[in-house]
Design a protein around this motif. Structure first.
Motif, mmCIF file in Angstrom:
data_model
loop_
_atom_site.group_PDB
_atom_site.id
_atom_site.type_symbol
_atom_site.label_atom_id
_atom_site.label_comp_id
_atom_site.label_asym_id
_atom_site.label_seq_id
_atom_site.Cartn_x
_atom_site.Cartn_y
_atom_site.Cartn_z
ATOM 1 N N LEU A 124 43.190 -14.849 34.180
ATOM 2 C CA LEU A 124 42.284 -15.897 34.676
ATOM 3 C C LEU A 124 42.887 -16.658 35.851
ATOM 4 O O LEU A 124 42.534 -17.805 36.122
ATOM 5 N N ASP A 125 43.772 -15.999 36.581
ATOM 6 C CA ASP A 125 44.421 -16.599 37.749
ATOM 7 C C ASP A 125 43.394 -17.087 38.772
ATOM 8 O O ASP A 125 43.554 -18.148 39.369
ATOM 9 N N ASP A 131 39.555 -17.569 45.928
ATOM 10 C CA ASP A 131 38.456 -16.602 45.732
ATOM 11 C C ASP A 131 37.638 -16.906 44.471
ATOM 12 O O ASP A 131 36.888 -16.051 43.998
ATOM 13 N N PHE A 132 37.733 -18.122 43.953
ATOM 14 C CA PHE A 132 37.017 -18.500 42.723
ATOM 15 C C PHE A 132 35.515 -18.212 42.819
ATOM 16 O O PHE A 132 34.940 -17.598 41.929
ATOM 17 N N TYR A 133 34.885 -18.657 43.898
ATOM 18 C CA TYR A 133 33.420 -18.506 43.999
ATOM 19 C C TYR A 133 33.008 -17.043 44.185
ATOM 20 O O TYR A 133 32.042 -16.594 43.572
ATOM 21 N N TYR A 176 50.419 -24.699 40.091
ATOM 22 C CA TYR A 176 49.761 -24.178 41.298
ATOM 23 C C TYR A 176 48.307 -23.751 41.115
ATOM 24 O O TYR A 176 47.592 -23.588 42.098
ATOM 25 N N ARG A 177 47.857 -23.506 39.900
ATOM 26 C CA ARG A 177 46.467 -23.092 39.687
ATOM 27 C C ARG A 177 45.606 -24.212 39.113
ATOM 28 O O ARG A 177 44.447 -24.361 39.479
ATOM 29 N N LYS A 178 46.170 -24.997 38.220
ATOM 30 C CA LYS A 178 45.390 -26.048 37.566
ATOM 31 C C LYS A 178 44.775 -27.052 38.559
ATOM 32 O O LYS A 178 43.594 -27.383 38.428
ATOM 33 N N PRO A 179 45.525 -27.551 39.575
ATOM 34 C CA PRO A 179 44.910 -28.525 40.499
ATOM 35 C C PRO A 179 43.650 -27.984 41.195
ATOM 36 O O PRO A 179 42.663 -28.703 41.331
#
Length: 194
Positions: A124-125, A131-133, A176-179
């Motif tokens: 779930l990186d 590139d989330f969207y 680095y990913r949570k924010p």
């Protein structure tokens, strides 16, 4: 560890040829992305060769159960993983570890070891990446291909609920990913107010 390269080649062939075409997210591109992220963890954390191979096998096989069906694909993946790992001479201890890696990716994630934390965060990186969207759109398309018929607002509500429930496990992902994930939650909530 003997057998790794042959197993990888065989598993990637299965993923390339046996995954249903309507899977726009749970496809070989996702598997290779997870493998790429796992490799970065291996380098960053200097994980020894034996455990590095097991992490790579887990990454390659974590969604192979989708070749059989969506429901309980992790359990189906474990059956395939055992068969392939036996075929290529992996010891029982390695098979047990990979089973744990595959099952750890089942949502809601519940990793019990550091290797399981790494594979969960690798899987779930994208939740905390640029590139989330784009990736999320592929998942929406896949869900709609399977008959869910979600509109954008329904999808965004589902994403907010998922993102708020989700937790990263490794120090790297927390830092680095949570924010970025938190930022995505705000953006999605703002879009729903319109």
């Amino acid at each position: 560890m003997k057998g790794y390269l042959k197993l990888r080649k065989h598993a990637l062939h299965i993923l390339n040829t046996e995954l249903p075409e309507e899977l726009c997210y749970h496809n070989i591109i996702h598997t290779l992305d997870v493998l790429n992220v796992v490799n970065k963890y291996i380098r960053r954390e200097k994980i020894d060769g034996y455990h590095a191979k097991l992490l790579r096998v887990g990454a390659i096989l974590h969604d192979i159960g989708f070749t059989v069906g969506r429901e309980n694909h992790e359990e189906k993946g474990v059956v395939i993983a055992k068969r392939l790992m036996h075929q290529y001479g992996f010891p029982e201890e390695a098979i047990k570890t990979v089973k744990g890696l595959i099952m750890a990716t089942k949502v809601p994630q519940n990793p019990r070891t550091h290797l399981e934390e790494i594979i969960c965060d690798s899987d779930l990186d994208y939740l905390g990446r640029r590139d989330f969207y784009v990736t999320g759109d592929q998942l929406l398309k896949e869900l709609n291909n399977q008959g869910l018929d979600l509109d954008v607002d329904q999808w965004n509500k589902m994403q907010v609920a998922f993102l708020e429930e989700h937790r990263y496990h490794t120090e790297f992902a927390k830092k680095y990913r949570k924010p970025k994930k938190v930022k995505r939650i705000r953006e999605l909530k703002d879009s729903l107010k319109m």
